[in-house]
Scaffold this active site. Structure first.
Site, PDB file in Angstrom:
ATOM      1  N   LEU A 237      56.092  16.805  13.668  1.00 13.24           N
ATOM      2  CA  LEU A 237      55.651  15.658  12.879  1.00 13.24           C
ATOM      3  C   LEU A 237      56.886  15.028  12.249  1.00 13.24           C
ATOM      4  O   LEU A 237      57.444  15.538  11.280  1.00 13.24           O
ATOM      5  CB  LEU A 237      54.651  16.087  11.808  1.00 13.24           C
ATOM      6  CG  LEU A 237      53.392  16.823  12.297  1.00 13.24           C
ATOM      7  CD1 LEU A 237      52.433  17.045  11.140  1.00 13.24           C
ATOM      8  CD2 LEU A 237      52.704  16.076  13.424  1.00 13.24           C
ATOM      9  N   ASP A 238      57.299  13.902  12.807  1.00  9.84           N
ATOM     10  CA  ASP A 238      58.537  13.246  12.387  1.00  9.84           C
ATOM     11  C   ASP A 238      58.340  12.503  11.073  1.00  9.84           C
ATOM     12  O   ASP A 238      57.363  11.765  10.909  1.00  9.84           O
ATOM     13  CB  ASP A 238      58.988  12.265  13.483  1.00  9.84           C
ATOM     14  CG  ASP A 238      60.191  11.454  13.072  1.00  9.84           C
ATOM     15  OD1 ASP A 238      61.268  12.040  12.891  1.00  9.84           O
ATOM     16  OD2 ASP A 238      60.034  10.229  12.895  1.00  9.84           O
ATOM     17  N   ALA A 239      59.303  12.670  10.154  1.00  8.94           N
ATOM     18  CA  ALA A 239      59.311  11.934   8.875  1.00  8.94           C
ATOM     19  C   ALA A 239      57.960  12.017   8.175  1.00  8.94           C
ATOM     20  O   ALA A 239      57.515  11.069   7.522  1.00  8.94           O
ATOM     21  CB  ALA A 239      59.710  10.476   9.097  1.00  8.94           C
TER      22      ALA A 239
END
Length: 571
Positions: A237-239
């Site tokens: 889960l990016d950023a």
């Protein structure tokens, strides 16, 4: 295989989370759509995932277009290179965003559901999945300004009216945590001529999604389900910390952000049991580990962000004390069925925020100055009080550990010491492609592309990198060979299981000891000389074998060469 129906799935956890996030705003039609899509995905996914993790799990982090060959799609070239040079070392491949994109080397996604045509298509992903388990990026906070979703928003097509976050520019947003020294709001002109000011946490080309809108959640759940159908076993889960916005707050790590992560986890548990959710939050340690939830309901892994700068600090200062003190707290920080996602280098730089609260700011600034003097670049963040602080160092990990005048032998010794530390720590280790390839700073790439992170994102032709790896005595070859051997030895010993017992202590300022003990009682005592001096220590190791060098210890003392690591085992 008999089809699973909605009635056969327990939606209780999912419904409870949605109610806590949305209340009555998430209506019955929304629930029906969500249930239908979850059931469809559950019936389409027939290949079981590995449950949990073990010592054989080592992840390769790479771009899908890392290598090129004439007349060939990049994923086909990568697969051949992986099979030839890397497959025995790695169980998983983390493919950085391989979707059509407009900026940020893939993290400004134009279309979540397509493979970048230059790389190939979903059939190429499926073929690669036959050789390794796959990890995908779920770029959940924002989408490209060049995406169809954004075009539909500007045109105010039905269903897209509230896809993004329009804020009156007079709103007080001074409390918002800013990861980059860029404006938070970006003006855009809609098709009807109205100017909107949209939330853009990272850049004007990366438009934050409005998760307060249930339609956005449904669209992003469809993205997650698609990735699970295409074989993603690890999902990054990016950023993710920025997902929920409430003006007047910091807009990072808000309760509803954590609830969204728990919702993604609950959906993955139903659709593809064994899927591992990994949160990427480059923040101080206490905020990072909060994403482990109660150990069973949120992320199964978090990126171990303090590790890269702490290892770097220990080697630069030739002092193990701070690294050791931090490591001693890891056992208490891990909860439930969770572990760490450990790394030293990645497509991003070396984050400095995780050091805050561990190192005094003066020590962080000294490290930054030393790295800058040797050619590293620095990215800065704005603080709420109007000051700015170093946020990230851009440099290859090889050059981060070295001075320009160092010999390749010294450079490689420090590099292997750092990676022996990485492979010893509890958790699942991940190795960046530039590291296994022995990459140095790509100054030409920075000059050509115009941004600091290009220094550690060099792309290669298959021919040039193959020639370098075939040349003994070349730094790239020696790094590939010796780091690869280190990974192999680690994968063969049960004491390195991510959940094995772990203790750390300093034998003196320069020598760190880590002991890993498997459930069956077999242990490895790892010793690290973090200095440029010979270290002679009293140590009860007669009859032990050093797994790294293959030598047997026959004395009651040990001699560690400068920058040497040992893995001592009686098994």
């Amino acid at each position: 295989m008999e089809k699973i129906t909605t009635a056969a799935i327990n939606f209780g956890v999912i419904k409870n989370l949605i109610t806590r996030i949305y209340g009555d705003a998430f209506n019955q039609a929304n629930f029906s759509t969500l249930e239908k899509h979850i059931v469809q995905a559950r019936n389409e996914i027939t290949s079981p995932r590995k449950k949990g993790w073990d010592e054989t799990d080592v992840v390769l982090i790479t771009y899908a277009d890392q290598f090129s060959a004439p007349g060939e799609k990049r994923l086909a070239t990568f697969q051949r290179f992986f099979e030839t040079w890397l497959k025995p070392r790695f169980s998983h491949i983390h493919l950085l965003p391989f979707f059509p994109w407009s900026s940020d080397d893939g993290f400004s996604v134009v279309d979540y559901h397509r493979v970048d045509p230059q790389c190939g298509d979903w059939r190429d992903i499926a073929r690669l999945n036959q050789h390794a388990r796959l990890m995908f990026d779920f770029v959940c906070n924002h989408i490209s300004a060049q995406s169809e979703w954004f075009a539909d928003y500007l045109a105010q097509k039905p269903g897209y009216e509230d896809f993004f976050i329009d804020v009156d520019p007079r709103t007080d947003l001074s409390a918002v945590t800013r990861p980059r020294a860029l404006p938070l709001l970006t003006p855009f002109t809609m098709q009807n001529g109205r100017v909107c000011h949209l939330w853009t946490t990272f850049s004007e080309d990366q438009i934050d999604l409005n998760f307060a809108n249930p339609v956005v959640l449904l669209a992003m759940v469809d993205v997650l389900l698609h990735y699970l159908r295409e074989g993603a076993q690890y999902v990054r889960l990016d950023a993710v910390g920025f997902m929920w916005k409430t003006p007047g707050t910091s807009c990072i790590h808000l309760e509803k952000t954590h609830l969204l992560v728990k919702l993604f986890r609950a959906i993955a548990d139903v659709v593809a049991p064994g899927t591992v959710i990994i949160t990427e939050t480059n923040v101080p340690h206490k905020d990072n580990i909060a994403y482990l939830g109660n150990g069973f309901d949120e992320a199964q892994m978090v990126y171990q962000f303090p590790l890269p700068p702490l290892v770097l600090h220990a080697i630069h200062t030739q002092n193990a004390r701070t690294l050791c003190q931090w490591a001693q707290g890891l056992s208490e920080a891990r909860v439930g069925d969770t572990t760490w996602f450990n790394f030293l280098a990645s497509h991003d730089g070396i984050g400095l925020n995780p050091l805050r609260g561990i190192l005094p700011e003066a020590d962080i600034l000294r490290l930054v100055d030393a790295l800058q003097a040797e050619g590293a670049r620095v990215n800065w963040k704005n603080n709420p009080d109007g000051t700015r602080s170093p946020y990230e160092i851009n440099v290859t990990y090889m050059d981060a550990l070295s001075a320009r005048h160092d010999s390749d032998a010294t450079r490689l010794a420090r590099f292997l010491l750092a990676h022996a530390l990485l492979l010893t720590f509890p958790g699942v280790p991940a190795i960046y492609i530039q590291s296994i390839l022995g990459a140095r700073n790509d100054e030409e790439g920075v000059a050509r592309l115009g941004y600091n992170r290009a220094i550690n994102r060099q792309k290669y032709t298959e021919a040039e990198i193959t020639a370098a790896l075939q040349t003994e005595g070349n730094l790239r070859h020696d790094t590939w060979k010796q780091l690869g051997d280190l990974i192999t030895r680690r994968r063969q010993h049960a004491a390195f299981h991510p959940d094995s017992a772990f203790t750390a202590r300093c034998i003196n300022d320069e020598v760190l000891e880590i002991i890993r003990t498997a459930e069956n009682g077999v242990s490895v005592a790892a010793l690290f000389n973090l200095s440029d001096k010979l270290q002679v220590i009293s140590y009860d190791a007669p009859g032990c074998c050093d797994l790294i060098s293959g030598t047997t210890i026959n004395t009651a003392s040990l001699t560690l060469a400068p920058w040497q690591a040992m893995w001592l085992s009686k098994a």
